[in-house]
Enzyme design. Structure first.
Site, PDB file in Angstrom:
ATOM      1  CD  GLU A 239      91.266  45.010  31.068  1.00 49.62           C
ATOM      2  OE1 GLU A 239      90.298  44.572  30.389  1.00 49.62           O
ATOM      3  OE2 GLU A 239      89.931  45.925  31.974  1.00 49.62           O
ATOM      4  CG  ASP A 243      95.332  45.369  26.041  1.00 51.24           C
ATOM      5  OD1 ASP A 243      95.917  43.895  25.754  1.00 51.24           O
ATOM      6  OD2 ASP A 243      95.178  46.208  24.792  1.00 51.24           O
ATOM      7  CD  GLU A 347      95.099  42.703  29.036  1.00 49.20           C
ATOM      8  OE1 GLU A 347      95.291  42.179  27.325  1.00 49.20           O
ATOM      9  OE2 GLU A 347      94.405  42.938  29.329  1.00 49.20           O
TER      10      GLU A 347
END
Length: 401
Positions: A239, A243, A347
């Site tokens: 993640e 991101d 993400e």
């Protein structure tokens, strides 16, 4: 005219130690503050430079510290990208002396081309200097691509590659390194079971991407509460990487849009299209949540409730966060809270694809562009305003204390 000649003469002496000389026009733009009230300024370049800095920093930390938890990764990332650090790097390289910070004043101006015994001192705040650094990163990125920007960042002393390493003949800037996990026979059997039982092959088919290393996709959908997966760990590191990847890809796309959005529009578009709530909506829209491994009855109940609400109010929920048309939509939007975990897995899958494809941004964009295309097109035609900016522009006399 004399001032412009003077500015270009100053820029010619800007030496960043790189093999490729800077593009004078872009460098001048990157070093020109909005306060100059000139025909151009650094703000557009700052936006893309800020995104690339965060992306490359996140990637390097992910690469360098394979076992570091996400909390520590975030701390290290923030230390590098914070304004104070960029300000220090700028001072070390004497960059402030090249910055055009104030509006032209005939009474204060003198030509550095023809005058050598006078000194004109500008008072520049720390953030403005940091903004120039981000804009310069953007300038080198636009002129010479990622490797050119990386060279400039290394010259500044930013940690974005291993020390004394850069591959100038590659579109990527990190040494080749096998980041795929190695498992014994029993672990591979367990991994395959998690993949098959989770029907992740259906998800691969839905997004048009088949993972070479199935541990990446299994990890991308594993929440920290799912103790049955003792093989890959949870999705948090993916993640963190995803991101940064999505932020850079989306920012680069809107930056290069033929409409050439002004800095304010770029910022508003980036805020609308790069945030956890929006990603969470897309995760439900494209059924990412159906593959999530999550052991929490309360948490799954919240996700299911949002799923039902989303299906009955898809447009209002996606667009209502940014473009409120009437009182009913306002009430609906305020009542909607997107579970953070949904944005997280959106993400994490991006991070998993980026890793699995050998750090290919094109591979991620090929999967994600179709997922966000409709919103990209809609918001490009209807640029959303941040509520605070909307209030300020409605009455420029408004003051916030």
């Amino acid at each position: 005219m004399a001032q412009r000649i003077n500015c270009f003469e100053r820029i010619k002496s800007f030496d960043n130690g790189n093999a490729c000389p800077p593009n004078a026009n872009l460098i001048l733009q990157a070093l020109t503050s909005k306060r100059c009230i000139d025909g151009f300024n650094l703000e557009r370049l700052e936006t893309i430079g800020d995104s690339f800095l965060k992306f490359t920093t996140s990637l390097f930390l992910f690469y360098k510290y394979p076992d570091l938890n996400v909390g520590d990764l975030v701390i290290l990332k923030d230390k590098q990208v914070q304004n104070y650090n960029l300000w220090k790097k700028a001072l070390e390289k004497n960059i402030p002396e090249f910055i055009m910070f104030e509006q032209f004043s005939a009474s204060k101006w003198f030509s550095t081309v023809f005058t050598s015994n006078e000194e004109y001192i500008q008072e520049i705040d720390d953030k403005s200097i940091a903004d120039c650094i981000e804009a310069l990163i953007g300038a080198y990125l636009i002129s010479y691509g990622p490797v050119g920007a990386i060279m400039f960042m290394k010259w500044l002393g930013l940690n974005v590659t291993p020390q004394n390493y850069i591959n100038l003949n590659s579109i990527h800037w990190l040494p080749k390194k096998n980041l795929s996990s190695k498992y014994n026979f029993d672990e591979n059997e367990k991994l395959n079971s998690l993949y098959v039982n989770g029907r992740l092959f259906d998800f691969e088919e839905s997004i048009g991407y088949s993972f070479k290393d199935k541990s990446h996709i299994v990890k991308a959908f594993t929440h920290s509460s799912y103790y049955d997966n003792t093989i890959t760990g949870c999705y948090q590191r993916l993640e963190f990487l995803g991101d940064a990847v999505l932020d850079y890809l989306i920012t680069r796309y809107i930056f290069e849009d033929k409409k050439e959005f002004n800095p304010g529009e770029l910022t508003d578009l980036r805020q609308a299209l790069v945030n956890n709530s929006y990603f969470g909506c897309l995760a439900v829209k494209y059924c990412f949540h159906k593959y999530l491994k999550y052991l929490s009855c309360t948490g799954m109940g919240i996700i299911d409730a949002f799923d039902k609400k989303f299906k009955s109010n898809e447009k209002e929920i996606i667009y209502g966060h940014f473009l409120l048309i009437n009182e009913n939509e306002t009430e609906q939007s305020e009542d909607v809270e997107v579970p953070k975990i949904l944005g997280d897995i959106f993400e994490s899958v991006a991070g998993a694809i980026y890793l699995d494809s050998g750090f290919s941004l094109d591979a991620v964009w090929k999967v994600y562009y179709p997922l966000i295309k409709s919103e990209l097109e809609y918001f490009s035609e209807n640029v959303p305003l941040h509520p605070i900016r909307m209030l300020y522009e409605a009455d420029e006399k408004t003051k916030f204390e």
